[in-house]
Scaffold this motif. Structure first.
Motif, mmCIF file in Angstrom:
data_model
loop_
_atom_site.group_PDB
_atom_site.id
_atom_site.type_symbol
_atom_site.label_atom_id
_atom_site.label_comp_id
_atom_site.label_asym_id
_atom_site.label_seq_id
_atom_site.Cartn_x
_atom_site.Cartn_y
_atom_site.Cartn_z
ATOM 1 N N VAL A 16 -10.213 -19.772 15.498
ATOM 2 C CA VAL A 16 -8.902 -19.149 15.328
ATOM 3 C C VAL A 16 -9.070 -17.696 14.894
ATOM 4 N N SER A 17 -8.061 -16.912 15.127
ATOM 5 C CA SER A 17 -8.099 -15.504 14.733
ATOM 6 C C SER A 17 -8.042 -15.372 13.215
ATOM 7 N N VAL A 18 -8.677 -14.338 12.704
ATOM 8 C CA VAL A 18 -8.597 -14.014 11.281
ATOM 9 C C VAL A 18 -7.534 -12.936 11.127
ATOM 10 N N LEU A 19 -6.484 -13.263 10.384
ATOM 11 C CA LEU A 19 -5.368 -12.346 10.190
ATOM 12 C C LEU A 19 -5.384 -11.777 8.782
ATOM 13 N N GLY A 20 -4.725 -10.650 8.611
ATOM 14 C CA GLY A 20 -4.565 -10.044 7.289
ATOM 15 C C GLY A 20 -3.122 -9.623 7.103
ATOM 16 N N LEU A 21 -2.739 -9.373 5.867
ATOM 17 C CA LEU A 21 -1.379 -8.932 5.559
ATOM 18 C C LEU A 21 -1.381 -7.441 5.242
ATOM 19 N N ASN A 22 -0.419 -6.726 5.787
ATOM 20 C CA ASN A 22 -0.227 -5.321 5.428
ATOM 21 C C ASN A 22 0.769 -5.302 4.274
ATOM 22 N N LEU A 23 0.268 -5.438 3.054
ATOM 23 C CA LEU A 23 1.136 -5.550 1.883
ATOM 24 C C LEU A 23 1.968 -4.292 1.672
ATOM 25 N N ASP A 24 1.404 -3.136 1.976
ATOM 26 C CA ASP A 24 2.142 -1.886 1.817
ATOM 27 C C ASP A 24 3.349 -1.847 2.748
ATOM 28 N N ARG A 25 3.154 -2.331 3.979
ATOM 29 C CA ARG A 25 4.246 -2.346 4.953
ATOM 30 C C ARG A 25 5.342 -3.318 4.517
ATOM 31 N N LEU A 65 6.101 -4.201 1.457
ATOM 32 C CA LEU A 65 6.827 -3.594 0.341
ATOM 33 C C LEU A 65 7.761 -2.492 0.821
ATOM 34 N N LEU A 66 7.315 -1.715 1.783
ATOM 35 C CA LEU A 66 8.147 -0.637 2.307
ATOM 36 C C LEU A 66 9.412 -1.201 2.952
ATOM 37 N N ASP A 67 9.264 -2.280 3.705
ATOM 38 C CA ASP A 67 10.415 -2.860 4.399
ATOM 39 C C ASP A 67 11.367 -3.592 3.465
ATOM 40 N N THR A 68 10.872 -4.020 2.324
ATOM 41 C CA THR A 68 11.726 -4.751 1.378
ATOM 42 C C THR A 68 12.278 -3.863 0.272
ATOM 43 N N LYS A 69 11.899 -2.591 0.269
ATOM 44 C CA LYS A 69 12.233 -1.693 -0.833
ATOM 45 C C LYS A 69 13.735 -1.593 -1.093
ATOM 46 N N GLN A 70 14.536 -1.639 -0.035
ATOM 47 C CA GLN A 70 15.986 -1.494 -0.184
ATOM 48 C C GLN A 70 16.585 -2.600 -1.040
ATOM 49 N N GLU A 71 15.951 -3.768 -1.061
ATOM 50 C CA GLU A 71 16.502 -4.905 -1.805
ATOM 51 C C GLU A 71 15.913 -5.065 -3.201
ATOM 52 N N TRP A 72 14.983 -4.198 -3.605
ATOM 53 C CA TRP A 72 14.401 -4.319 -4.945
ATOM 54 C C TRP A 72 15.470 -4.250 -6.022
ATOM 55 N N TYR A 112 -4.456 14.907 10.659
ATOM 56 C CA TYR A 112 -4.049 14.231 9.428
ATOM 57 C C TYR A 112 -3.144 13.041 9.733
ATOM 58 N N VAL A 113 -2.175 13.244 10.610
ATOM 59 C CA VAL A 113 -1.262 12.149 10.965
ATOM 60 C C VAL A 113 -2.030 11.013 11.626
ATOM 61 N N GLN A 114 -2.929 11.357 12.539
ATOM 62 C CA GLN A 114 -3.696 10.334 13.242
ATOM 63 C C GLN A 114 -4.605 9.562 12.290
ATOM 64 N N THR A 115 -5.126 10.237 11.282
ATOM 65 C CA THR A 115 -6.058 9.593 10.352
ATOM 66 C C THR A 115 -5.370 8.800 9.259
ATOM 67 N N HIS A 116 -4.314 9.348 8.684
ATOM 68 C CA HIS A 116 -3.712 8.757 7.497
ATOM 69 C C HIS A 116 -2.367 8.061 7.719
ATOM 70 N N LEU A 117 -1.663 8.412 8.781
ATOM 71 C CA LEU A 117 -0.301 7.888 8.957
ATOM 72 C C LEU A 117 -0.099 7.174 10.287
ATOM 73 N N SER A 118 -1.174 6.902 10.981
ATOM 74 C CA SER A 118 -1.050 6.320 12.317
ATOM 75 C C SER A 118 -0.415 4.935 12.299
ATOM 76 N N GLU A 119 -0.737 4.127 11.279
ATOM 77 C CA GLU A 119 -0.196 2.767 11.230
ATOM 78 C C GLU A 119 1.310 2.801 11.014
ATOM 79 N N ARG A 120 1.778 3.639 10.104
ATOM 80 C CA ARG A 120 3.222 3.741 9.876
ATOM 81 C C ARG A 120 3.926 4.272 11.118
ATOM 82 N N LEU A 121 3.310 5.231 11.780
ATOM 83 C CA LEU A 121 3.879 5.811 12.993
ATOM 84 C C LEU A 121 3.953 4.777 14.111
ATOM 85 N N ARG A 122 2.870 4.056 14.310
ATOM 86 C CA ARG A 122 2.830 3.062 15.380
ATOM 87 C C ARG A 122 3.829 1.940 15.129
ATOM 88 N N THR A 123 3.962 1.511 13.887
ATOM 89 C CA THR A 123 4.905 0.444 13.566
ATOM 90 C C THR A 123 6.336 0.864 13.875
#
Length: 226
Positions: free
Chosen positions: A97-106, A108-115, A198-209
């Protein structure tokens, strides 16, 4: 935003914070969001390895846990990957089976409005300086935070990025322009080579999402300079 790493002496509290944020986010939505988030929470509490950031479980076992068929599991896991909440760390092969991971930062970012629904103490505990961008790094251009006019994937993604973090959008995303989509790849043009790197190195995941939430057929986002 406080980056959660559920290890060490405060691991239990950090886990509860994450699950609390997910519950508040689910309860603020409709029944479809509630069910989707609940399913991931079940996997986290029952099968997620916090120390190794690994979720290794087959579709058949997930289907039994969720009381659904395997087609539903496949569909919902794809939704989690599109949201950026779940990432594939190692693709399954030869009966494994595939090994999955959680993007905890993502998450938290998506749930921030309801904190705030949990309480000011919770907001204070998790709020803070976003660790995504270093205080010592500033872009060469800081245009006004106005998303691109008109329609299109980048215009819609820009609205999402602005809503998530106004300062980050103003600093890094607002000055980029759409150079078109080709073979599932969106190309964006940054004002300078440093900016693009800088964007490609540090912010690519947020951008792609953000882009994939607007158009799931886009698999890559490329940032170039003039």
């Amino acid at each position: 935003m406080q980056v959660i790493r559920a290890v060490g002496r405060e691991a239990a509290a950090k886990k509860y914070d994450l699950l609390s944020a997910m519950m508040a986010h689910a309860l603020a939505g409709d029944k479809h969001r509630q069910r989707l988030v609940l399913r991931l929470m079940v996997l986290i509490t029952a099968r997620y390895n916090w120390q190794r950031d690994e979720l290794t479980v087959g579709q058949r076992e997930v289907a039994r846990l969720w009381c659904v068929d395997e087609r539903t599991v496949k569909r919902d896991m794809a939704r989690f990957r599109t949201l950026g909440w779940v990432e594939v760390k190692q693709q399954g092969a030869r009966g494994r089976v595939s090994v999955l991971g959680l993007n905890l930062d993502r998450i938290l970012l998506d749930t921030k409005q309801e904190w705030q629904n949990i309480g000011p103490d919770f907001v204070e505990r998790l709020a803070g300086q976003d660790a995504t961008v270093s205080d010592n790094v500033v872009p060469l251009h800081r245009p006004a935070p106005v998303p691109p006019a008109g329609q299109g994937v980048w215009a819609e993604a820009s609205q999402r990025l602005l809503a998530e973090d106004r300062v980050l959008y103003e600093s890094w995303f607002s000055s980029m322009t759409d150079a078109g989509i080709d073979s599932g790849c969106l190309t964006l043009v940054a004002p300078t080579r440093f900016h693009a790197n800088y964007v490609q190195t540090h912010l690519s995941e947020r951008l792609r999402t953000a882009v994939r939430r607007c158009d799931g057929t886009i698999l890559r986002v490329r940032v170039i300079s003039p």
